[in-house]
Design a protein around this motif. Structure first.
Motif, PDB file in Angstrom:
ATOM      1  N   SER B  31     -19.321  36.189  27.369  1.00  0.00           N
ATOM      2  CA  SER B  31     -18.697  34.883  27.157  1.00  0.00           C
ATOM      3  C   SER B  31     -18.847  34.485  25.700  1.00  0.00           C
ATOM      4  CB  SER B  31     -19.360  33.828  28.057  1.00  0.00           C
ATOM      5  OG  SER B  31     -18.825  32.557  27.801  1.00  0.00           O
ATOM      6  N   TYR B  32     -17.726  34.263  25.052  1.00  0.00           N
ATOM      7  CA  TYR B  32     -17.781  33.930  23.631  1.00  0.00           C
ATOM      8  C   TYR B  32     -16.538  33.139  23.248  1.00  0.00           C
ATOM      9  CZ  TYR B  32     -14.901  38.173  23.566  1.00  0.00           C
ATOM     10  OH  TYR B  32     -13.944  39.117  23.831  1.00  0.00           O
ATOM     11  N   GLY B  33     -16.608  32.539  22.088  1.00  0.00           N
ATOM     12  CA  GLY B  33     -15.472  31.796  21.574  1.00  0.00           C
ATOM     13  C   GLY B  33     -15.105  32.318  20.201  1.00  0.00           C
ATOM     14  N   SER B  95     -18.756  32.535  18.287  1.00  0.00           N
ATOM     15  CA  SER B  95     -20.057  32.142  18.806  1.00  0.00           C
ATOM     16  C   SER B  95     -20.151  32.591  20.252  1.00  0.00           C
ATOM     17  CB  SER B  95     -20.272  30.637  18.692  1.00  0.00           C
ATOM     18  OG  SER B  95     -19.444  29.946  19.592  1.00  0.00           O
ATOM     19  N   GLY B  96     -21.379  32.837  20.680  1.00  0.00           N
ATOM     20  CA  GLY B  96     -21.605  33.274  22.047  1.00  0.00           C
ATOM     21  C   GLY B  96     -22.432  32.259  22.796  1.00  0.00           C
ATOM     22  N   THR B  97     -23.351  32.751  23.567  1.00  0.00           N
ATOM     23  CA  THR B  97     -24.203  31.859  24.363  1.00  0.00           C
ATOM     24  C   THR B  97     -25.665  32.057  23.970  1.00  0.00           C
ATOM     25  OG1 THR B  97     -24.357  33.550  26.076  1.00  0.00           O
ATOM     26  CG2 THR B  97     -22.630  31.897  26.337  1.00  0.00           C
TER      27      THR B  97
END
Lengths: 113, 115
Positions: B31-33, B95-97
């Protein structure tokens, strides 16, 4: 909504001095992150604060420190300034989720002589 | 570790034409943006567009669209109908978590719009 504000916008210091930079996030944002931008190293992450706690930290020496207050405003401090600390320091705020969009302030341009 | 690669040299585009700025990324986070920011000479970093790793459709924001190709790990920015005010430095970031929630930036691309 007002954006992220940073003060001061410009600073000139001499080697060995210390400096404190301030950042006020967008209203409602609980996360504040700090980045250093230099021509040689680009944009580098310093640290992130969320609800007054440091949540993430980059690879910078202990001379770089920060804190966050109960109103989410944040300060970063650099002690014993070195010439290499000359940079644009950018603060960004977000709601605090991950991933989450970070909104940046105008930056503080620090010059160390 | 997260990595963003922007390898294009300075880009030039004629006013009113479209331009594509390239970005490739690497991460082990599921999960990333992905983000694009614009930095004019004044220094302020302006958020342009966001794409989540689970989003099925490409993101669009006005004249900006993000061409997201997950299998190729690319997230190119397309600016349509370029304007003189688009001249700036453009940064791709991700960015990730958790510990990866910080923004990791590429080196940036300088875009110059010619009248």
């Amino acid at each position: 909504k007002a954006g992220v504000t940073q003060t001061p916008r410009y600073l000139i210091k001499t080697r060995g001095q210390q400096v404190t930079l301030s950042c006020s996030p967008i209203s409602g944002h609980r996360s504040v992150s700090w980045y250093q931008q230099t021509p040689g190293q680009g944009l580098q992450f310093l640290f992130e604060y969320f609800s007054e706690t440091q949540r993430n930290k980059g690879n910078f020496p202990g001379r770089f420190s920060g804190r966050q207050f109960s109103n989410s405003r944040s300060e970063m401090n650099v002690s014993t300034l070195e010439l290499g600390d000359s940079a644009l320091y950018l603060c960004a705020s977000s709601l605090g989720g991950s991933p989450d969009t970070q909104y940046f302030g105008p930056g503080t341009r620090l010059t160390v002589l | 570790a997260q990595k963003i690669t922007q390898t294009q040299p300075g880009m030039f585009v004629q006013e009113k034409e479209a331009v594509t700025l390239d970005c490739t990324y690497d991460t082990s986070d599921p999960s990333y943006g992905l983000f694009w920011y614009k930095q004019p000479s004044s220094g302020e970093m302006i958020f342009l567009i966001y794409q989540g790793s689970y989003d099925q459709q490409n993101a669009t924001e006005g004249r900006y669209s993000l061409n997201f190709q997950k299998a190729r790990k690319s997230a190119n920015l397309v600016i349509s109908a370029s304007q003189l005010g688009d001249s700036a430095m453009y940064f791709c970031a991700m960015s990730g978590t958790g510990a990866n929630s910080k923004l990791t930036f590429g080196k940036g691309i300088t875009l110059s719009v010619r009248p």
